[in-house]
Design a protein around this motif. Structure first.
Motif, mmCIF file in Angstrom:
data_model
loop_
_atom_site.group_PDB
_atom_site.id
_atom_site.type_symbol
_atom_site.label_atom_id
_atom_site.label_comp_id
_atom_site.label_asym_id
_atom_site.label_seq_id
_atom_site.Cartn_x
_atom_site.Cartn_y
_atom_site.Cartn_z
ATOM 1 N N PHE A 162 0.806 -1.215 0.000
ATOM 2 C CA PHE A 162 0.000 0.000 0.000
ATOM 3 C C PHE A 162 0.844 1.273 0.000
ATOM 4 C CE2 PHE A 162 -3.339 -2.951 0.911
ATOM 5 C CZ PHE A 162 -4.480 -2.348 0.411
ATOM 6 N N ALA A 163 2.149 1.140 -0.170
ATOM 7 C CA ALA A 163 2.973 2.331 -0.378
ATOM 8 C C ALA A 163 2.574 2.963 -1.710
ATOM 9 C CB ALA A 163 4.455 1.959 -0.367
ATOM 10 N N ASP A 169 1.802 0.696 -9.328
ATOM 11 C CA ASP A 169 1.968 -0.560 -10.057
ATOM 12 C C ASP A 169 0.689 -1.392 -10.004
ATOM 13 O OD1 ASP A 169 4.605 0.185 -10.530
ATOM 14 O OD2 ASP A 169 5.359 -0.893 -8.771
ATOM 15 N N ARG A 170 0.107 -1.488 -8.826
ATOM 16 C CA ARG A 170 -1.103 -2.292 -8.663
ATOM 17 C C ARG A 170 -2.251 -1.758 -9.515
ATOM 18 N NH1 ARG A 170 -4.381 -3.155 -2.923
ATOM 19 N NH2 ARG A 170 -6.279 -4.078 -3.815
ATOM 20 N N ILE A 173 -1.131 2.174 -13.395
ATOM 21 C CA ILE A 173 -1.057 3.570 -13.821
ATOM 22 C C ILE A 173 0.262 3.777 -14.557
ATOM 23 C CG2 ILE A 173 -0.942 5.968 -13.061
ATOM 24 C CD1 ILE A 173 -2.774 5.242 -10.739
ATOM 25 N N GLU A 174 0.160 4.008 -15.835
ATOM 26 C CA GLU A 174 1.351 4.182 -16.666
ATOM 27 C C GLU A 174 1.977 5.559 -16.465
ATOM 28 O OE1 GLU A 174 1.869 4.648 -21.381
ATOM 29 O OE2 GLU A 174 1.157 2.661 -20.737
ATOM 30 N N VAL A 175 1.115 6.586 -16.377
ATOM 31 C CA VAL A 175 1.578 7.954 -16.149
ATOM 32 C C VAL A 175 0.546 8.666 -15.288
ATOM 33 C CG1 VAL A 175 2.239 10.163 -17.163
ATOM 34 C CG2 VAL A 175 2.698 8.054 -18.407
ATOM 35 N N ARG A 200 6.915 8.383 -14.785
ATOM 36 C CA ARG A 200 5.542 7.954 -14.499
ATOM 37 C C ARG A 200 4.798 8.971 -13.651
ATOM 38 N NH1 ARG A 200 5.455 1.922 -12.350
ATOM 39 N NH2 ARG A 200 3.223 2.374 -12.473
ATOM 40 N N VAL A 201 5.517 9.710 -12.829
ATOM 41 C CA VAL A 201 4.919 10.768 -12.022
ATOM 42 C C VAL A 201 5.525 12.084 -12.482
ATOM 43 C CG1 VAL A 201 4.505 11.652 -9.702
ATOM 44 C CG2 VAL A 201 4.701 9.177 -10.070
ATOM 45 N N ILE A 202 4.742 12.851 -13.213
ATOM 46 C CA ILE A 202 5.257 14.086 -13.803
ATOM 47 C C ILE A 202 4.441 15.270 -13.281
ATOM 48 C CG2 ILE A 202 6.103 12.901 -15.855
ATOM 49 C CD1 ILE A 202 3.661 13.889 -17.358
ATOM 50 N N THR A 203 4.963 16.442 -13.496
ATOM 51 C CA THR A 203 4.276 17.648 -13.027
ATOM 52 C C THR A 203 3.552 18.342 -14.182
ATOM 53 O OG1 THR A 203 4.576 19.719 -11.797
ATOM 54 C CG2 THR A 203 6.290 19.139 -13.385
ATOM 55 N N THR A 204 2.724 19.321 -13.843
ATOM 56 C CA THR A 204 2.037 20.179 -14.807
ATOM 57 C C THR A 204 2.216 21.618 -14.351
ATOM 58 O OG1 THR A 204 0.382 18.476 -15.282
ATOM 59 C CG2 THR A 204 -0.195 20.743 -15.856
#
Length: 481
Positions: A162-163, A169-170, A173-175, A200-204
């Motif tokens: 649950f981290a 991954d579970r 979520i690709e991005v 995979r974790v990007i900003t806006t």
């Protein structure tokens, strides 16, 4: 006789029907089922949202059920507040430091005992999916099951699976894109460098803090912008140069898009000397409300030009009357469930920007609205003509089964499918992301199934469109391929 607000008993079973949201007609339902099987397991692309980047940067397990599921979710506490439940009793912090409820179990019990309020709402769909699919709970949430829920969820949250990164991954979520203001140091995104999750974790990039001259901190923010960039942000050329530098900084942390949450869709294309003079009036606080609105409009056009330069997708989200409840804003601050949709005009307001950049096929502007009356009359015809325009999905108050269907029915005949950009969840509620995307996939399959049943599309074509609406269009629109 059962009262309208009677609570489910403790042994009421929580089930998710496999055909939920599909048509009741058996022929059309069978088509929707086949389409859904084709796309249901595709990766999730979440290109616009408000999850906390700290979660992924630190990768620390979440504290408890209340702080994770309730406190960040304005959909939840706005409904409870509408029924006379104080935000203080829900643990929402006050600006003045007045003590609010801090017993998370007690807060969860309040939520559970009023869960019936969410019947028929998209929140109920999302939450039931989280409870059932993420935590494996099989009894319906109620006052009787509140403690069981709270203890079971908390016991699972401490586990390694649950981290936050494990949940990415579970959930397949690709991005996922977060959204940060122009002055943000992006320290949590920087922590992702070398982790394997930085793409995979990007900003806006959301520059409202440095383009909205109505803000009390506007002048201070402009000064800070100068400090961060080394530019003279008290001059019009220096200000624009500073914004370009911040955009470049965000791109270094994965950003492929900008986001603009303006009150209206007004744009402007002033001569440089007039824009510079207007900027000076805004800086000194001598501008009128009409002038600050004009300045926001000028900055949308400037940002469109910058997007043409650096390739970033531009999102425009107008039409929310922010902080409508002044009492709540004064006590608790923004984003407390008091934002209300307002009428929004696009055809005339966007014309200055579109006359300058609308014919640029290399520019990608995504329009969102909270005013559904504009779908068929304004937005679909605009996106169905201008190469630079695409339509964002049903958003916020309309992020619902009915809202998604209304969107497809009203825009498809004029804009088609390929002038839209798929689905984005626009949420702070991390654990609900799979449920929200599943709802969108089911509704798209439902809509496409009706076209197949009416012999307006072949089933083979519908399969391709379902894939594109789920995965292909969003990656193309946000340049994530």
């Amino acid at each position: 006789m059962i009262s309208a607000n009677s609570r489910p008993s403790a042994n009421s079973t929580l089930t998710l029907h496999p055909d939920r949201l599909f048509p009741s007609d058996p022929t059309v339902r069978a088509i929707a089922q086949r389409l859904y099987q084709h796309i249901k397991d595709l990766p999730i692309v979440s290109p616009h949202g408000h999850t906390d980047p700290r979660w992924f940067g630190d990768n620390t397990n979440f504290d408890n059920a209340t702080s994770l599921l309730l406190l960040p979710d304005h959909y939840v506490f706005r409904m409870l507040y509408s029924q006379g439940i104080s935000l203080e009793s829900l643990g929402i912090r006050r600006r003045d430091g007045v003590v609010v409820e801090q017993d998370y179990r007690k807060i969860f019990r309040i939520f559970a005992s009023h869960y019936y309020l969410f019947r028929g709402t998209p929140s109920r769909i999302w939450l039931d999916s989280v409870f059932h699919d993420v935590f494996g709970l099989t009894d319906t949430l109620s006052a009787d099951t509140a403690d069981h829920y709270y203890d079971s969820i908390n016991a699972q949250l401490v586990k390694p699976e649950f981290a936050p990164r494990a949940l990415l991954d579970r959930f397949n979520i690709e991005v996922i894109a977060t959204t940060e203001g122009a002055l943000n140091d992006l320290r949590h995104h920087a922590k992702l460098k070398g982790s394997g999750y930085e793409q995979r974790v990007i900003t806006t990039f959301r520059p409202d803090d440095v383009v909205d001259a109505d803000r009390a901190d506007f002048a201070a923010n402009i000064a800070k912008l100068g400090e961060l960039t080394g530019e003279d942000t008290y001059s019009w050329p220096g200000y624009l140069a500073a914004l370009r530098k911040r955009r470049a900084f965000f791109r270094e942390h994965g950003a492929t898009a900008t986001d603009h949450g303006h009150p209206t869709a007004i744009t402007a294309d002033l001569p440089a000397n007039e824009a510079a003079a207007l900027f000076q009036r805004c800086l000194t606080g001598e501008s009128s409300l009409a002038e600050t609105e004009l300045f926001r409009g000028q900055m949308l056009t400037e940002m469109a030009g910058m997007s043409l330069e650096d390739g970033m997708t531009m999102q425009i989200h107008p039409g929310a009357h922010r902080n409508h409840n002044a009492v709540i804003f004064e006590r608790f601050g923004p984003d407390k469930g008091a934002d209300i949709p307002s009428p929004t005009e696009f055809v005339s307001n966007l014309k200055p920007l579109l006359q300058k950049y609308g014919n640029e096929a290399g520019l990608n502007i995504i329009l969102f609205t909270l005013d559904e009356t504009t779908y068929a009359r304004e937005l679909a015809p605009l996106a169905g003509h201008y190469p630079a325009l695409k339509l964002g999905p049903a958003w916020w108050f309309h992020d619902s089964p009915e809202g998604m269907l209304r969107f497809r029915h009203q825009v498809t005949e004029t804009a088609g499918f390929y002038n839209t950009v798929g689905f984005n969840d626009d949420t702070r509620a991390f654990l609900s992301i799979p449920a929200r995307h599943d709802v969108a996939r089911r509704i798209d399959c439902r809509f496409l199934a009706s076209l197949v049943a009416e012999h307006r599309l072949t089933e083979e074509e519908a399969m391709q469109v379902a894939y594109d609406l789920t995965y292909g269009l969003v990656k193309k629109a946000y340049q994530l391929a």
